[in-house]
Design a protein around this motif. Structure first.
Motif, PDB file in Angstrom:
ATOM      1  N   ILE A 144      39.659   2.841 -11.686  1.00 45.29           N
ATOM      2  CA  ILE A 144      38.956   2.662 -10.421  1.00 45.29           C
ATOM      3  C   ILE A 144      37.491   2.356 -10.729  1.00 45.29           C
ATOM      4  N   ASN A 145      36.961   1.309 -10.123  1.00 38.13           N
ATOM      5  CA  ASN A 145      35.546   0.971 -10.257  1.00 38.13           C
ATOM      6  C   ASN A 145      34.773   1.661  -9.136  1.00 38.13           C
ATOM      7  N   VAL A 146      33.782   2.456  -9.538  1.00 34.56           N
ATOM      8  CA  VAL A 146      33.032   3.281  -8.584  1.00 34.56           C
ATOM      9  C   VAL A 146      31.553   2.914  -8.645  1.00 34.56           C
ATOM     10  N   GLU A 147      30.948   2.707  -7.479  1.00 34.06           N
ATOM     11  CA  GLU A 147      29.517   2.446  -7.391  1.00 34.06           C
ATOM     12  C   GLU A 147      28.803   3.708  -6.954  1.00 34.06           C
ATOM     13  N   LYS A 169      27.780   5.024 -16.638  1.00 35.26           N
ATOM     14  CA  LYS A 169      27.124   3.827 -17.172  1.00 35.26           C
ATOM     15  C   LYS A 169      27.919   2.562 -16.857  1.00 35.26           C
ATOM     16  N   THR A 170      29.241   2.660 -16.907  1.00 35.88           N
ATOM     17  CA  THR A 170      30.089   1.494 -16.620  1.00 35.88           C
ATOM     18  C   THR A 170      30.627   1.503 -15.195  1.00 35.88           C
ATOM     19  N   GLY A 171      30.602   2.671 -14.552  1.00 37.92           N
ATOM     20  CA  GLY A 171      31.161   2.792 -13.207  1.00 37.92           C
ATOM     21  C   GLY A 171      32.671   2.873 -13.194  1.00 37.92           C
ATOM     22  N   ILE A 172      33.258   3.136 -14.365  1.00 38.55           N
ATOM     23  CA  ILE A 172      34.717   3.166 -14.460  1.00 38.55           C
ATOM     24  C   ILE A 172      35.231   4.599 -14.483  1.00 38.55           C
ATOM     25  N   ILE A 204      33.387  11.945  -1.048  1.00 39.41           N
ATOM     26  CA  ILE A 204      32.263  12.672  -1.648  1.00 39.41           C
ATOM     27  C   ILE A 204      31.019  11.802  -1.792  1.00 39.41           C
ATOM     28  N   GLY A 205      31.054  10.605  -1.193  1.00 40.82           N
ATOM     29  CA  GLY A 205      29.831   9.808  -1.073  1.00 40.82           C
ATOM     30  C   GLY A 205      29.672   8.628  -2.017  1.00 40.82           C
ATOM     31  N   PHE A 206      30.707   8.276  -2.755  1.00 44.02           N
ATOM     32  CA  PHE A 206      30.622   7.124  -3.640  1.00 44.02           C
ATOM     33  C   PHE A 206      31.419   5.969  -3.080  1.00 44.02           C
ATOM     34  N   ASN A 207      31.100   4.755  -3.511  1.00 40.84           N
ATOM     35  CA  ASN A 207      31.810   3.565  -3.051  1.00 40.84           C
ATOM     36  C   ASN A 207      32.781   3.099  -4.114  1.00 40.84           C
ATOM     37  N   VAL A 208      33.951   2.697  -3.661  1.00 39.85           N
ATOM     38  CA  VAL A 208      34.974   2.142  -4.544  1.00 39.85           C
ATOM     39  C   VAL A 208      34.946   0.634  -4.394  1.00 39.85           C
ATOM     40  N   LYS A 209      34.859  -0.075  -5.523  1.00 37.44           N
ATOM     41  CA  LYS A 209      34.824  -1.547  -5.484  1.00 37.44           C
ATOM     42  C   LYS A 209      36.217  -2.095  -5.278  1.00 37.44           C
TER      43      LYS A 209
END
Length: 67
Positions: A6-9, A38-41, A62-67
């Motif tokens: 999962i890519n997380v911003e 660092k990679t958002g992975i 919990i407040g993060f965005n999933v790409k």
């Protein structure tokens, strides 16, 4: 067992990683979570029948965005 990537911003530090890890480990069927700000992975090892949307929703809750 399957691995889900999962890519997380929005993760900017180790504390962010821990929040994501703890949130995902609370989901039934998840056995291991590795997060790298660092990679958002985020790599999740889980039972084959787990739905990815459950994991993504948990991250967004919990407040993060999933790409």
């Amino acid at each position: 067992m399957k691995e889900i990537i999962i890519n997380v911003e929005g993760m900017v530090c180790g504390g962010c990683e821990n929040r994501v890890i703890n949130a995902l480990k609370s989901v039934d069927g998840v056995s291991e979570v590795i997060a790298d700000h660092k990679t958002g992975i985020v790599k999740v090892s889980a039972k084959d029948d787990i739905e990815e949307n459950i994991l993504k929703d948990k991250i967004e809750d919990i407040g993060f965005n999933v790409k």
